[in-house]
Design an enzyme around this catalytic site. Sequence first.
Site, PDB file in Angstrom:
ATOM      1  N   PRO A   2       0.831  -1.211   0.000  1.00  9.45           N
ATOM      2  CG  PRO A   2      -0.844  -1.599   1.567  1.00  9.45           C
ATOM      3  CD  PRO A   2       0.479  -2.125   1.089  1.00  9.45           C
ATOM      4  CD  GLU A   3       3.053   2.816  -4.393  1.00  7.92           C
ATOM      5  OE1 GLU A   3       2.876   3.941  -4.908  1.00  7.92           O
ATOM      6  OE2 GLU A   3       3.631   1.894  -4.991  1.00  7.92           O
ATOM      7  CG  HIS A  92      -3.104 -14.048   8.166  1.00  4.32           C
ATOM      8  ND1 HIS A  92      -1.955 -14.680   8.605  1.00  4.32           N
ATOM      9  CD2 HIS A  92      -3.546 -14.770   7.108  1.00  4.32           C
ATOM     10  CE1 HIS A  92      -1.703 -15.724   7.837  1.00  4.32           C
ATOM     11  NE2 HIS A  92      -2.641 -15.795   6.927  1.00  4.32           N
ATOM     12  NE  ARG A 110       4.823 -10.973   1.982  1.00  2.00           N
ATOM     13  CZ  ARG A 110       5.527 -10.520   0.946  1.00  2.00           C
ATOM     14  NH1 ARG A 110       4.940  -9.779   0.028  1.00  2.00           N
ATOM     15  NH2 ARG A 110       6.810 -10.786   0.840  1.00  2.00           N
TER      16      ARG A 110
END
Length: 271
Positions: A2-3, A92, A110
């Site tokens: 994500p930016e 998660h 992750r």
Amino acid sequence: MPELPEVETVRAGLTPHITGRTVTDVIIRDPRLRWPIDPALPAHLTGLTVRSVSRRAKYLLIDFGQECRLIMHLGMSGSIRMVDTGLAPEKHDHLDLVFGASTLRFRDPRRFGAVLWHIGPPELHPLLARLGPEPLSEEFDGARLYAATRSKRAAIKTVLMDNHVVVGVGNIYANEALFAARIDPRRAANSLDADACARLVAEVREVLTRAIAAGGSTLRDFTDAIGKPGYFQQTYAVYGRDGWPCPVCGGPVASVRIGQRSSFYCPHCQC
């Protein structure tokens, strides 16, 4: 990853749901993120009221007053969503901040994200202390970019993605801004003149503004704070379009590795 537009979209989505709300519970299911979640976080947060939600670069800052903040980063695959408190967590889902009937849920398959408790001015935190200007701020202009590139022989795309020069211009939006400015991403940064730097700054602003308005890009499973995907990827001119026709000249878009990142450009328009 994500930016900036994705993080800004999350910030805007979270703000009306948690500002003025009091934390009633904190649930840590798995503290193993990039840095372990502080086990004392429930004691720190329970009973505090959110004053504001802001963003610095790709970091979310949740302000609880008295210089107490939660600094959050989405990492490579993280997401932050508002859910009903009774919704069962998935594998998660590492952290819940409970606000009565609704919950802020942090998910990160992750585990490269971060949830950090900080007391003091945010600009003094080690992760924020040396960051460059925000790309949509008045502080970032053509003159500043020109000055920052005079001693840099690296590719302009690499320099544009350097958080010491300007924050939050990640791979997707660097590709798109350089195309819009008609600048070859491989070009040495110190070869740009003042006019080219001013043009590039203007296109960075334009690309990021359009991306924020579109809710960011859908990167794998990116969604905003209430679960909606971003749509800016539907307007990409060059990113991920290797071999596709350039939207300006019709020639094929090319790809090259710059700084270990995939880069996309038009050899005709960006010569």
